[in-house]
Enzyme design. Structure first.
Site, PDB file in Angstrom:
ATOM      1  NE  ARG A   2     -25.408   3.930 -27.110  1.00 12.82           N
ATOM      2  CZ  ARG A   2     -26.533   4.304 -27.672  1.00 12.82           C
ATOM      3  NH1 ARG A   2     -26.835   5.594 -27.748  1.00 12.82           N
ATOM      4  NH2 ARG A   2     -27.364   3.413 -28.156  1.00 12.82           N
ATOM      5  CE  LYS A  13     -45.015   3.507 -24.817  1.00 13.07           C
ATOM      6  NZ  LYS A  13     -45.181   4.745 -25.551  1.00 13.07           N
ATOM      7  N   GLY A  44     -30.446   0.422 -23.458  1.00 15.26           N
ATOM      8  CA  GLY A  44     -29.882   1.375 -22.514  1.00 15.26           C
ATOM      9  C   GLY A  44     -30.294   1.113 -21.078  1.00 15.26           C
ATOM     10  N   GLY A  54     -31.179   0.996 -30.889  1.00 17.22           N
ATOM     11  CA  GLY A  54     -31.954   0.741 -32.108  1.00 17.22           C
ATOM     12  C   GLY A  54     -31.150   0.004 -33.174  1.00 17.22           C
TER      13      GLY A  54
HETATM   14  P1  ADP Z   1     -34.066  -0.935 -22.862  1.00 14.90           P
HETATM   15  O1  ADP Z   1     -33.601   0.512 -22.790  1.00 14.90           O
HETATM   16  O2  ADP Z   1     -33.249  -1.842 -22.023  1.00 14.90           O
HETATM   17  O3  ADP Z   1     -34.227  -1.400 -24.285  1.00 14.90           O
HETATM   18  P2  ADP Z   1     -36.802  -0.156 -22.703  1.00 14.90           P
HETATM   19  O4  ADP Z   1     -36.410   1.239 -23.007  1.00 14.90           O
HETATM   20  O5  ADP Z   1     -37.545  -0.914 -23.716  1.00 14.90           O
HETATM   21  O6  ADP Z   1     -35.525  -0.983 -22.245  1.00 14.90           O
HETATM   22  O7  ADP Z   1     -37.709  -0.168 -21.395  1.00 14.90           O
HETATM   23  C1  ADP Z   1     -37.260   0.321 -20.176  1.00 14.90           C
HETATM   24  C2  ADP Z   1     -38.374   0.921 -19.395  1.00 14.90           C
HETATM   25  O8  ADP Z   1     -39.434   0.030 -19.264  1.00 14.90           O
HETATM   26  C3  ADP Z   1     -37.939   1.292 -18.009  1.00 14.90           C
HETATM   27  O9  ADP Z   1     -38.047   2.687 -17.839  1.00 14.90           O
HETATM   28  C4  ADP Z   1     -38.926   0.561 -17.106  1.00 14.90           C
HETATM   29  O10 ADP Z   1     -39.368   1.323 -16.009  1.00 14.90           O
HETATM   30  C5  ADP Z   1     -40.065   0.296 -18.038  1.00 14.90           C
HETATM   31  N1  ADP Z   1     -40.875  -0.837 -17.579  1.00 14.90           N
HETATM   32  C6  ADP Z   1     -40.472  -2.094 -17.358  1.00 14.90           C
HETATM   33  N2  ADP Z   1     -41.484  -2.838 -16.900  1.00 14.90           N
HETATM   34  C7  ADP Z   1     -42.561  -2.035 -16.825  1.00 14.90           C
HETATM   35  C8  ADP Z   1     -43.921  -2.214 -16.412  1.00 14.90           C
HETATM   36  N3  ADP Z   1     -44.362  -3.385 -15.986  1.00 14.90           N
HETATM   37  N4  ADP Z   1     -44.728  -1.155 -16.462  1.00 14.90           N
HETATM   38  C9  ADP Z   1     -44.285   0.045 -16.885  1.00 14.90           C
HETATM   39  N5  ADP Z   1     -43.038   0.273 -17.305  1.00 14.90           N
HETATM   40  C10 ADP Z   1     -42.179  -0.752 -17.260  1.00 14.90           C
HETATM   41 MG    MG Z   2     -34.646   2.371 -23.028  1.00 17.58          MG
END
Ligand code: ADP
Ligand code: MG
Length: 511
Positions: free
Chosen positions: A119, A280, A436, A459
Protein backbone atom coordinates in the site's frame (compact mmCIF):
# COMPACT_ATOMS: atom_id res chain seq x y z
CA UNK A 1 -17.01 26.86 11.26
CA UNK A 2 -15.22 26.00 8.06
CA UNK A 3 -12.05 27.89 7.33
CA UNK A 4 -12.04 30.22 4.40
CA UNK A 5 -11.50 28.62 1.06
CA UNK A 6 -8.55 29.32 -1.12
CA UNK A 7 -9.09 32.23 -3.41
CA UNK A 8 -10.17 31.30 -6.87
CA UNK A 9 -7.35 30.69 -9.15
CA UNK A 10 -7.32 29.98 -12.84
CA UNK A 11 -7.93 26.36 -13.56
CA UNK A 12 -5.04 24.77 -15.32
CA UNK A 13 -6.17 22.73 -18.22
CA UNK A 14 -4.22 20.01 -19.95
CA UNK A 15 -3.29 20.73 -23.49
CA UNK A 16 -0.91 23.53 -24.32
CA UNK A 17 2.14 22.99 -22.17
CA UNK A 18 2.76 25.47 -19.42
CA UNK A 19 5.66 27.81 -19.88
CA UNK A 20 8.75 26.76 -18.01
CA UNK A 21 8.85 28.46 -14.67
CA UNK A 22 12.48 29.35 -14.73
CA UNK A 23 15.19 29.05 -12.22
CA UNK A 24 13.18 30.20 -9.23
CA UNK A 25 11.51 26.81 -8.94
CA UNK A 26 14.07 24.86 -7.06
CA UNK A 27 14.46 27.54 -4.46
CA UNK A 28 10.75 27.49 -3.81
CA UNK A 29 10.43 31.19 -4.47
CA UNK A 30 7.01 32.14 -5.65
CA UNK A 31 7.91 34.87 -8.08
CA UNK A 32 6.13 34.37 -11.34
CA UNK A 33 3.97 31.52 -10.09
CA UNK A 34 0.24 31.67 -9.61
CA UNK A 35 -0.84 33.62 -6.60
CA UNK A 36 -0.85 31.66 -3.40
CA UNK A 37 -4.29 30.77 -2.15
CA UNK A 38 -5.51 33.31 0.33
CA UNK A 39 -5.96 31.00 3.27
CA UNK A 40 -2.35 30.70 4.14
CA UNK A 41 0.69 32.79 4.45
CA UNK A 42 3.77 32.23 2.42
CA UNK A 43 5.83 30.09 4.72
CA UNK A 44 9.23 31.34 5.53
CA UNK A 45 11.59 28.65 6.61
CA UNK A 46 12.39 29.92 10.05
CA UNK A 47 15.13 28.98 12.38
CA UNK A 48 13.15 30.42 15.25
CA UNK A 49 10.26 28.01 15.10
CA UNK A 50 9.51 26.43 18.43
CA UNK A 51 10.49 22.83 18.66
CA UNK A 52 7.72 20.54 17.57
CA UNK A 53 6.99 16.87 18.03
CA UNK A 54 7.80 16.50 14.36
CA UNK A 55 11.15 14.93 13.71
CA UNK A 56 13.38 17.94 13.34
CA UNK A 57 15.56 16.17 10.82
CA UNK A 58 16.64 18.01 7.71
CA UNK A 59 14.28 17.30 4.89
CA UNK A 60 15.56 16.21 1.55
CA UNK A 61 13.59 17.85 -1.18
CA UNK A 62 12.51 16.77 -4.58
CA UNK A 63 13.50 19.44 -7.05
CA UNK A 64 10.36 20.63 -8.79
CA UNK A 65 10.64 19.68 -12.40
CA UNK A 66 10.69 21.95 -15.39
CA UNK A 67 7.74 21.98 -17.71
CA UNK A 68 6.76 20.96 -20.27
CA UNK A 69 6.88 17.33 -19.32
CA UNK A 70 8.80 15.19 -21.66
CA UNK A 71 7.26 12.01 -20.40
CA UNK A 72 4.99 10.70 -17.71
CA UNK A 73 1.27 10.50 -17.54
CA UNK A 74 0.44 13.90 -16.11
CA UNK A 75 -0.69 16.98 -17.90
CA UNK A 76 -0.04 15.40 -21.27
CA UNK A 77 -3.18 13.38 -20.68
CA UNK A 78 -5.50 14.25 -23.49
CA UNK A 79 -8.53 12.86 -21.75
CA UNK A 80 -9.51 14.23 -18.39
CA UNK A 81 -12.29 11.77 -18.01
CA UNK A 82 -10.64 8.89 -16.27
CA UNK A 83 -12.54 5.84 -15.14
CA UNK A 84 -13.34 7.61 -11.91
CA UNK A 85 -15.19 10.39 -13.72
CA UNK A 86 -13.63 12.57 -11.02
CA UNK A 87 -11.24 15.45 -10.99
CA UNK A 88 -7.78 13.90 -10.81
CA UNK A 89 -4.40 15.43 -10.11
CA UNK A 90 -3.79 15.35 -13.86
CA UNK A 91 -5.78 18.55 -14.04
CA UNK A 92 -4.18 20.16 -11.01
CA UNK A 93 -1.31 22.57 -11.23
CA UNK A 94 0.15 21.73 -7.87
CA UNK A 95 3.15 24.02 -7.86
CA UNK A 96 3.56 25.86 -4.60
CA UNK A 97 0.34 24.39 -3.40
CA UNK A 98 0.19 22.74 -0.04
CA UNK A 99 -1.58 19.44 -0.51
CA UNK A 100 -3.38 17.42 2.12
CA UNK A 101 -2.93 13.91 0.73
CA UNK A 102 -4.97 11.06 2.17
CA UNK A 103 -3.27 7.73 1.64
CA UNK A 104 -3.94 4.29 3.00
CA UNK A 105 -0.87 3.26 4.97
CA UNK A 106 -2.90 0.76 6.96
CA UNK A 107 -0.26 -1.93 6.55
CA UNK A 108 0.36 -5.15 8.47
CA UNK A 109 2.99 -4.71 11.20
CA UNK A 110 4.99 -7.25 13.11
CA UNK A 111 7.51 -6.33 15.81
CA UNK A 112 7.24 -2.69 14.80
CA UNK A 113 8.14 -3.45 11.18
CA UNK A 114 5.97 -3.28 8.08
CA UNK A 115 5.40 -6.83 6.86
CA UNK A 116 3.94 -5.92 3.46
CA UNK A 117 4.41 -2.41 2.11
CA UNK A 118 2.31 -2.81 -1.07
CA UNK A 119 0.00 0.00 0.00
CA UNK A 120 2.91 2.33 0.64
CA UNK A 121 4.51 1.58 -2.69
CA UNK A 122 1.16 2.10 -4.39
CA UNK A 123 1.03 5.68 -3.07
CA UNK A 124 4.47 6.60 -4.40
CA UNK A 125 3.49 7.68 -7.95
CA UNK A 126 1.07 10.32 -6.69
CA UNK A 127 3.49 11.57 -4.04
CA UNK A 128 6.30 11.83 -6.58
CA UNK A 129 4.12 13.53 -9.16
CA UNK A 130 2.98 16.16 -6.66
CA UNK A 131 6.48 16.79 -5.29
CA UNK A 132 7.97 17.04 -8.75
CA UNK A 133 5.21 19.46 -9.58
CA UNK A 134 6.48 21.72 -6.83
CA UNK A 135 3.85 21.01 -4.19
CA UNK A 136 4.46 20.41 -0.51
CA UNK A 137 2.52 17.53 0.97
CA UNK A 138 0.90 16.87 4.31
CA UNK A 139 0.17 13.15 4.27
CA UNK A 140 -2.66 11.73 6.36
CA UNK A 141 -3.41 8.08 7.00
CA UNK A 142 -4.91 5.77 9.54
CA UNK A 143 -3.37 2.56 10.85
CA UNK A 144 -5.42 -0.11 12.53
CA UNK A 145 -8.27 0.60 14.89
CA UNK A 146 -7.06 2.68 17.81
CA UNK A 147 -10.65 3.88 18.40
CA UNK A 148 -9.87 7.52 19.06
CA UNK A 149 -7.00 6.89 21.47
CA UNK A 150 -3.25 7.00 21.16
CA UNK A 151 -1.94 3.46 20.77
CA UNK A 152 1.83 3.40 20.58
CA UNK A 153 1.89 0.20 18.53
CA UNK A 154 -0.18 1.93 15.84
CA UNK A 155 2.09 4.90 15.22
CA UNK A 156 2.94 5.55 11.60
CA UNK A 157 6.71 5.74 11.99
CA UNK A 158 7.35 2.25 10.50
CA UNK A 159 5.28 3.29 7.47
CA UNK A 160 7.27 6.53 7.21
CA UNK A 161 10.46 4.47 7.13
CA UNK A 162 9.18 2.41 4.21
CA UNK A 163 8.03 5.51 2.37
CA UNK A 164 11.40 7.16 2.96
CA UNK A 165 13.03 4.07 1.46
CA UNK A 166 10.89 4.21 -1.68
CA UNK A 167 11.17 7.98 -2.14
CA UNK A 168 14.84 8.08 -1.17
CA UNK A 169 14.16 11.10 0.99
CA UNK A 170 13.46 11.85 4.64
CA UNK A 171 9.84 11.44 5.70
CA UNK A 172 9.35 13.27 8.99
CA UNK A 173 6.34 12.27 11.07
CA UNK A 174 4.50 14.46 13.54
CA UNK A 175 3.78 13.25 17.05
CA UNK A 176 0.09 13.96 16.59
CA UNK A 177 -2.22 14.90 13.72
CA UNK A 178 -3.13 18.07 15.64
CA UNK A 179 -1.28 20.51 17.85
CA UNK A 180 0.96 23.52 17.68
CA UNK A 181 4.05 21.50 16.81
CA UNK A 182 2.26 19.91 13.89
CA UNK A 183 0.94 23.24 12.65
CA UNK A 184 4.45 24.55 12.83
CA UNK A 185 5.91 21.59 10.94
CA UNK A 186 3.27 22.11 8.25
CA UNK A 187 3.98 25.83 8.00
CA UNK A 188 7.69 25.20 7.54
CA UNK A 189 7.14 22.96 4.51
CA UNK A 190 8.61 24.26 1.30
CA UNK A 191 7.84 23.07 -2.24
CA UNK A 192 9.15 19.56 -2.75
CA UNK A 193 8.89 18.67 0.95
CA UNK A 194 6.50 16.48 2.84
CA UNK A 195 5.45 15.53 6.33
CA UNK A 196 3.43 12.54 7.53
CA UNK A 197 0.78 13.29 10.16
CA UNK A 198 0.49 10.79 12.99
CA UNK A 199 -2.37 8.25 12.75
CA UNK A 200 -5.57 10.27 12.26
CA UNK A 201 -7.59 7.61 14.09
CA UNK A 202 -5.90 8.59 17.35
CA UNK A 203 -8.62 11.27 17.32
CA UNK A 204 -12.23 10.20 17.79
CA UNK A 205 -13.25 12.97 15.38
CA UNK A 206 -11.78 11.03 12.45
CA UNK A 207 -14.21 8.13 12.32
CA UNK A 208 -17.11 10.38 13.36
CA UNK A 209 -16.36 12.70 10.46
CA UNK A 210 -16.37 15.49 13.01
CA UNK A 211 -16.56 18.87 11.22
CA UNK A 212 -14.11 20.53 13.63
CA UNK A 213 -11.52 17.78 13.14
CA UNK A 214 -11.97 17.92 9.37
CA UNK A 215 -11.62 21.72 9.43
CA UNK A 216 -8.39 21.41 11.36
CA UNK A 217 -6.92 18.95 8.86
CA UNK A 218 -8.15 21.11 5.99
CA UNK A 219 -6.47 24.19 7.50
CA UNK A 220 -3.09 22.59 6.74
CA UNK A 221 -3.54 22.80 2.99
CA UNK A 222 -4.88 24.53 -0.10
CA UNK A 223 -6.01 21.39 -1.86
CA UNK A 224 -7.12 17.91 -0.84
CA UNK A 225 -6.04 14.87 -2.82
CA UNK A 226 -7.51 11.51 -1.93
CA UNK A 227 -5.33 8.60 -2.98
CA UNK A 228 -6.31 6.32 -0.11
CA UNK A 229 -8.40 3.86 -2.07
CA UNK A 230 -8.40 1.40 0.84
CA UNK A 231 -10.18 3.96 3.04
CA UNK A 232 -12.53 5.35 0.38
CA UNK A 233 -15.43 3.24 1.65
CA UNK A 234 -15.31 5.16 4.93
CA UNK A 235 -17.06 8.50 5.37
CA UNK A 236 -14.49 9.85 7.79
CA UNK A 237 -13.07 13.32 8.42
CA UNK A 238 -9.91 12.72 6.39
CA UNK A 239 -11.74 11.10 3.48
CA UNK A 240 -15.07 12.92 3.20
CA UNK A 241 -15.04 15.81 5.67
CA UNK A 242 -11.99 17.58 4.24
CA UNK A 243 -13.30 17.15 0.69
CA UNK A 244 -16.21 19.37 1.68
CA UNK A 245 -13.83 22.15 2.66
CA UNK A 246 -10.97 22.12 0.17
CA UNK A 247 -10.89 21.85 -3.61
CA UNK A 248 -10.53 18.10 -4.02
CA UNK A 249 -8.99 15.67 -6.44
CA UNK A 250 -8.30 11.97 -6.65
CA UNK A 251 -4.78 10.63 -6.97
CA UNK A 252 -3.26 8.22 -9.44
CA UNK A 253 -3.75 5.12 -7.29
CA UNK A 254 -7.43 5.85 -6.82
CA UNK A 255 -7.68 6.28 -10.54
CA UNK A 256 -5.93 3.02 -11.43
CA UNK A 257 -7.88 1.05 -8.83
CA UNK A 258 -11.21 2.29 -10.11
CA UNK A 259 -10.16 1.73 -13.68
CA UNK A 260 -9.09 -1.87 -13.07
CA UNK A 261 -12.14 -2.77 -11.01
CA UNK A 262 -14.67 -1.01 -13.21
CA UNK A 263 -13.23 -2.77 -16.26
CA UNK A 264 -13.89 -6.07 -14.51
CA UNK A 265 -17.49 -5.15 -13.86
CA UNK A 266 -18.30 -3.40 -17.11
CA UNK A 267 -16.41 -5.04 -19.91
CA UNK A 268 -14.50 -8.16 -18.90
CA UNK A 269 -13.06 -10.30 -21.67
CA UNK A 270 -14.83 -13.61 -21.41
CA UNK A 271 -14.75 -16.22 -20.07
CA UNK A 272 -14.45 -14.37 -16.75
CA UNK A 273 -13.56 -16.38 -13.62
CA UNK A 274 -13.66 -15.34 -9.98
CA UNK A 275 -11.60 -17.32 -7.51
CA UNK A 276 -12.66 -16.73 -3.94
CA UNK A 277 -10.93 -18.22 -0.94
CA UNK A 278 -9.87 -17.00 2.47
CA UNK A 279 -11.14 -17.68 5.92
CA UNK A 280 -14.74 -16.58 6.05
CA UNK A 281 -17.75 -16.21 3.83
CA UNK A 282 -19.32 -13.54 6.03
CA UNK A 283 -17.23 -10.68 4.68
CA UNK A 284 -17.65 -11.88 1.13
CA UNK A 285 -21.33 -12.77 0.75
CA UNK A 286 -22.25 -9.46 -0.84
CA UNK A 287 -19.40 -9.54 -3.30
CA UNK A 288 -20.12 -13.18 -4.17
CA UNK A 289 -23.73 -12.26 -4.88
CA UNK A 290 -22.62 -9.40 -7.11
CA UNK A 291 -19.98 -11.47 -8.89
CA UNK A 292 -22.29 -14.35 -9.61
CA UNK A 293 -24.18 -11.92 -11.89
CA UNK A 294 -20.99 -11.15 -13.82
CA UNK A 295 -18.76 -14.21 -14.00
CA UNK A 296 -18.83 -17.38 -16.08
CA UNK A 297 -16.91 -19.48 -13.57
CA UNK A 298 -16.59 -19.35 -9.78
CA UNK A 299 -13.82 -21.34 -8.09
CA UNK A 300 -14.02 -21.65 -4.31
CA UNK A 301 -11.32 -22.53 -1.85
CA UNK A 302 -10.25 -22.00 1.76
CA UNK A 303 -12.69 -21.74 4.62
CA UNK A 304 -15.15 -20.16 2.18
CA UNK A 305 -15.33 -23.42 0.21
CA UNK A 306 -15.97 -25.35 3.43
CA UNK A 307 -19.16 -23.38 4.05
CA UNK A 308 -20.26 -24.06 0.46
CA UNK A 309 -19.49 -27.76 0.89
CA UNK A 310 -21.82 -27.81 3.89
CA UNK A 311 -24.43 -25.93 1.83
CA UNK A 312 -24.25 -28.67 -0.77
CA UNK A 313 -24.78 -31.42 1.77
CA UNK A 314 -21.24 -32.45 2.73
CA UNK A 315 -19.91 -32.55 6.28
CA UNK A 316 -16.54 -30.91 6.85
CA UNK A 317 -15.42 -32.34 10.18
CA UNK A 318 -13.59 -29.82 12.31
CA UNK A 319 -12.83 -27.53 9.36
CA UNK A 320 -13.43 -23.82 9.60
CA UNK A 321 -16.90 -23.00 8.29
CA UNK A 322 -19.68 -20.62 9.21
CA UNK A 323 -22.99 -22.25 10.07
CA UNK A 324 -24.78 -18.89 9.86
CA UNK A 325 -23.61 -18.47 6.29
CA UNK A 326 -24.79 -21.84 4.98
CA UNK A 327 -28.15 -20.43 3.89
CA UNK A 328 -26.40 -17.58 2.04
CA UNK A 329 -24.10 -20.07 0.37
CA UNK A 330 -27.11 -22.10 -0.75
CA UNK A 331 -28.69 -19.00 -2.24
CA UNK A 332 -25.51 -18.16 -4.12
CA UNK A 333 -25.33 -21.71 -5.51
CA UNK A 334 -28.95 -21.40 -6.62
CA UNK A 335 -28.26 -18.06 -8.33
CA UNK A 336 -25.27 -19.61 -10.06
CA UNK A 337 -27.38 -22.51 -11.34
CA UNK A 338 -30.04 -20.09 -12.61
CA UNK A 339 -27.46 -18.01 -14.50
CA UNK A 340 -25.55 -21.04 -15.78
CA UNK A 341 -22.39 -20.08 -13.88
CA UNK A 342 -20.08 -23.03 -13.34
CA UNK A 343 -19.09 -23.39 -9.68
CA UNK A 344 -16.01 -25.41 -8.82
CA UNK A 345 -16.03 -26.78 -5.28
CA UNK A 346 -13.06 -28.80 -4.00
CA UNK A 347 -13.31 -32.50 -4.85
CA UNK A 348 -10.43 -33.36 -2.55
CA UNK A 349 -8.53 -31.62 0.17
CA UNK A 350 -5.57 -31.73 2.52
CA UNK A 351 -6.83 -32.49 6.01
CA UNK A 352 -4.75 -31.94 9.12
CA UNK A 353 -5.04 -33.13 12.70
CA UNK A 354 -4.48 -29.56 13.88
CA UNK A 355 -4.06 -26.24 12.08
CA UNK A 356 -0.41 -25.99 13.09
CA UNK A 357 3.01 -26.59 11.65
CA UNK A 358 4.42 -30.09 11.87
CA UNK A 359 1.05 -31.76 12.40
CA UNK A 360 -0.09 -34.95 10.69
CA UNK A 361 -1.92 -34.43 7.37
CA UNK A 362 -3.23 -36.41 4.40
CA UNK A 363 -5.22 -36.01 1.20
CA UNK A 364 -8.83 -37.19 1.20
CA UNK A 365 -11.90 -36.85 -1.01
CA UNK A 366 -14.36 -34.15 0.09
CA UNK A 367 -17.07 -36.79 -0.19
CA UNK A 368 -15.84 -38.35 3.03
CA UNK A 369 -14.02 -35.77 5.10
CA UNK A 370 -13.04 -37.31 8.45
CA UNK A 371 -14.95 -35.94 11.43
CA UNK A 372 -11.99 -35.03 13.62
CA UNK A 373 -9.74 -33.40 10.98
CA UNK A 374 -9.47 -29.88 9.53
CA UNK A 375 -9.48 -29.21 5.81
CA UNK A 376 -6.61 -26.80 5.29
CA UNK A 377 -5.88 -26.85 1.55
CA UNK A 378 -7.20 -28.07 -1.77
CA UNK A 379 -6.05 -31.51 -2.85
CA UNK A 380 -4.23 -32.38 -6.11
CA UNK A 381 -7.38 -33.33 -8.05
CA UNK A 382 -8.98 -29.98 -7.17
CA UNK A 383 -5.85 -28.17 -8.31
CA UNK A 384 -5.93 -30.06 -11.63
CA UNK A 385 -9.62 -29.24 -12.06
CA UNK A 386 -8.88 -25.58 -11.35
CA UNK A 387 -6.07 -25.55 -13.88
CA UNK A 388 -8.30 -27.11 -16.55
CA UNK A 389 -11.20 -24.78 -15.83
CA UNK A 390 -8.96 -21.73 -16.08
CA UNK A 391 -7.30 -22.82 -19.33
CA UNK A 392 -9.61 -20.86 -21.63
CA UNK A 393 -10.39 -18.01 -19.23
CA UNK A 394 -9.50 -14.44 -20.33
CA UNK A 395 -10.22 -12.56 -17.10
CA UNK A 396 -9.45 -13.62 -13.53
CA UNK A 397 -10.39 -11.95 -10.27
CA UNK A 398 -8.76 -13.62 -7.28
CA UNK A 399 -9.52 -12.82 -3.67
CA UNK A 400 -8.51 -15.00 -0.73
CA UNK A 401 -5.92 -17.76 -0.36
CA UNK A 402 -7.05 -21.31 -1.11
CA UNK A 403 -5.66 -22.76 2.11
CA UNK A 404 -3.80 -21.94 5.30
CA UNK A 405 -0.87 -20.77 3.19
CA UNK A 406 0.97 -19.29 6.19
CA UNK A 407 1.93 -22.90 6.96
CA UNK A 408 3.99 -23.92 3.90
CA UNK A 409 2.68 -27.52 3.89
CA UNK A 410 -0.86 -26.13 3.45
CA UNK A 411 0.01 -23.52 0.84
CA UNK A 412 0.26 -25.77 -2.23
CA UNK A 413 -3.01 -24.70 -3.89
CA UNK A 414 -2.37 -21.01 -3.21
CA UNK A 415 1.13 -21.26 -4.65
CA UNK A 416 -0.10 -23.20 -7.69
CA UNK A 417 -2.80 -20.62 -8.31
CA UNK A 418 -0.31 -17.76 -7.95
CA UNK A 419 1.95 -19.37 -10.57
CA UNK A 420 -0.99 -20.11 -12.84
CA UNK A 421 -2.29 -16.55 -12.51
CA UNK A 422 1.16 -15.22 -13.45
CA UNK A 423 1.26 -17.50 -16.50
CA UNK A 424 -2.21 -16.38 -17.54
CA UNK A 425 -1.33 -12.71 -17.14
CA UNK A 426 1.83 -13.22 -19.18
CA UNK A 427 -0.23 -14.90 -21.88
CA UNK A 428 -2.44 -11.81 -22.10
CA UNK A 429 -5.30 -12.52 -19.70
CA UNK A 430 -6.44 -9.79 -17.33
CA UNK A 431 -5.61 -10.88 -13.78
CA UNK A 432 -6.69 -8.77 -10.83
CA UNK A 433 -5.81 -9.84 -7.30
CA UNK A 434 -7.23 -8.29 -4.14
CA UNK A 435 -7.07 -9.03 -0.43
CA UNK A 436 -4.17 -8.48 1.96
CA UNK A 437 -3.40 -12.16 2.46
CA UNK A 438 -3.66 -13.04 -1.22
CA UNK A 439 -1.27 -10.22 -2.06
CA UNK A 440 1.08 -11.37 0.71
CA UNK A 441 1.05 -14.86 -0.84
CA UNK A 442 2.00 -13.36 -4.22
CA UNK A 443 4.74 -11.27 -2.63
CA UNK A 444 6.22 -14.36 -0.99
CA UNK A 445 6.56 -15.90 -4.44
CA UNK A 446 7.75 -12.65 -6.01
CA UNK A 447 4.87 -12.82 -8.46
CA UNK A 448 2.89 -9.67 -7.57
CA UNK A 449 4.55 -7.71 -10.36
CA UNK A 450 3.28 -10.15 -12.97
CA UNK A 451 -0.39 -9.44 -12.33
CA UNK A 452 -2.40 -6.98 -14.40
CA UNK A 453 -3.49 -5.21 -11.25
CA UNK A 454 -3.02 -5.69 -7.53
CA UNK A 455 -5.91 -4.12 -5.73
CA UNK A 456 -4.73 -2.57 -2.47
CA UNK A 457 -8.24 -1.70 -1.38
CA UNK A 458 -9.27 -4.60 0.88
CA UNK A 459 -12.80 -3.75 2.06
CA UNK A 460 -13.02 -0.83 -0.36
CA UNK A 461 -12.26 -3.10 -3.33
CA UNK A 462 -14.96 -5.51 -2.21
CA UNK A 463 -17.51 -2.72 -1.75
CA UNK A 464 -16.67 -1.32 -5.16
CA UNK A 465 -17.14 -4.76 -6.73
CA UNK A 466 -20.46 -5.06 -4.89
CA UNK A 467 -21.51 -1.99 -6.87
CA UNK A 468 -21.66 0.31 -3.87
CA UNK A 469 -20.71 3.97 -3.93
CA UNK A 470 -17.48 4.77 -2.13
CA UNK A 471 -18.10 7.97 -0.12
CA UNK A 472 -14.47 9.07 -0.43
CA UNK A 473 -14.78 8.94 -4.20
CA UNK A 474 -18.36 10.17 -4.48
CA UNK A 475 -17.47 13.40 -2.69
CA UNK A 476 -14.83 14.51 -5.22
CA UNK A 477 -16.12 16.88 -7.91
CA UNK A 478 -16.49 15.65 -11.48
CA UNK A 479 -13.60 15.79 -13.92
CA UNK A 480 -13.23 19.14 -15.56
CA UNK A 481 -15.05 21.10 -12.85
CA UNK A 482 -13.38 24.41 -12.02
CA UNK A 483 -10.84 24.44 -9.23
CA UNK A 484 -13.17 26.06 -6.74
CA UNK A 485 -16.00 23.57 -7.21
CA UNK A 486 -17.02 22.03 -3.92
CA UNK A 487 -19.07 18.92 -3.43
CA UNK A 488 -22.58 19.32 -2.11
CA UNK A 489 -21.97 16.61 0.40
CA UNK A 490 -20.55 18.63 3.25
CA UNK A 491 -23.91 19.27 4.86
CA UNK A 492 -24.96 15.68 4.84
CA UNK A 493 -22.27 13.05 4.71
CA UNK A 494 -24.21 9.82 4.80
CA UNK A 495 -23.76 7.90 8.02
CA UNK A 496 -22.28 4.54 7.31
CA UNK A 497 -23.94 1.20 7.75
CA UNK A 498 -26.22 2.55 10.43
CA UNK A 499 -29.37 0.51 10.52
CA UNK A 500 -32.54 2.47 9.90
CA UNK A 501 -33.70 3.87 13.22
CA UNK A 502 -36.20 1.61 14.81
CA UNK A 503 -39.59 3.15 15.45
CA UNK A 504 -39.35 4.33 18.99
CA UNK A 505 -41.90 3.90 21.68
CA UNK A 506 -43.63 7.20 22.30
CA UNK A 507 -41.35 9.50 24.23
CA UNK A 508 -42.05 9.62 27.90
CA UNK A 509 -41.59 13.31 28.10
CA UNK A 510 -41.06 15.81 25.41
CA UNK A 511 -38.56 18.57 25.87
P1 ADP B 1 -7.58 -11.85 1.91
O1 ADP B 1 -6.83 -11.05 2.97
O2 ADP B 1 -6.73 -12.21 0.76
O3 ADP B 1 -8.88 -11.19 1.53
P2 ADP B 1 -8.85 -13.44 3.91
O4 ADP B 1 -8.44 -12.45 4.94
O5 ADP B 1 -10.27 -13.54 3.56
O6 ADP B 1 -7.99 -13.22 2.59
O7 ADP B 1 -8.41 -14.89 4.38
C1 ADP B 1 -7.08 -15.22 4.63
C2 ADP B 1 -6.98 -16.23 5.72
O8 ADP B 1 -7.77 -17.34 5.45
C3 ADP B 1 -5.57 -16.72 5.89
O9 ADP B 1 -5.10 -16.37 7.17
C4 ADP B 1 -5.69 -18.23 5.75
O10 ADP B 1 -4.90 -18.95 6.66
C5 ADP B 1 -7.14 -18.46 6.03
N1 ADP B 1 -7.60 -19.72 5.43
C6 ADP B 1 -7.57 -20.08 4.15
N2 ADP B 1 -8.04 -21.32 3.99
C7 ADP B 1 -8.38 -21.76 5.21
C8 ADP B 1 -8.93 -22.99 5.72
N3 ADP B 1 -9.21 -24.00 4.92
N4 ADP B 1 -9.14 -23.08 7.03
C9 ADP B 1 -8.84 -22.06 7.86
N5 ADP B 1 -8.35 -20.88 7.45
C10 ADP B 1 -8.11 -20.74 6.14
MG1 MG C 1 -7.08 -10.86 5.09
Amino acid sequence: MAPSRPANRPQVKPGPPLPPKGATQASGASAGGPSRPANRQASKPSAKSPSSPATPAPVARVAPRQRPLSSGPRRIATNLYSATGKRTIRELDAREMRILLRVDFNVPLSDGKVVDDSRIRAAVPTIKALLEDGASIVIASHLGRPDGKVVDGLRLRPAAERLAHHLQMMVPTTGDALGVGTEDAVKRLRPGELVLLENVRFHAGEEKNDPAFAAKLASYADVFVNDGFGAAHRAHASTVGVAGILPSYVGLLMESEVEALSNLLDKPSRPFAAIVGGGKVSGKVAVLEALIQKVDLLILGGGVANTFLVASGRSVGKSLYESKMVEHARRILKLAAERGVKVLLPVDGVVAKEVTRGTEFKVVSTEKLPASWHMVDLGPDSITAMREALASVKTILWNGPLGVFEIPAFGTATRELAKLAAEKAEAGATVVVGGGDSIAALQQLNLAGKMTHISTGGGASLEYLEGRDLPGLAVIPTAGSPFETMPILWEAPKPEKKPAPKPKAPAKKSE
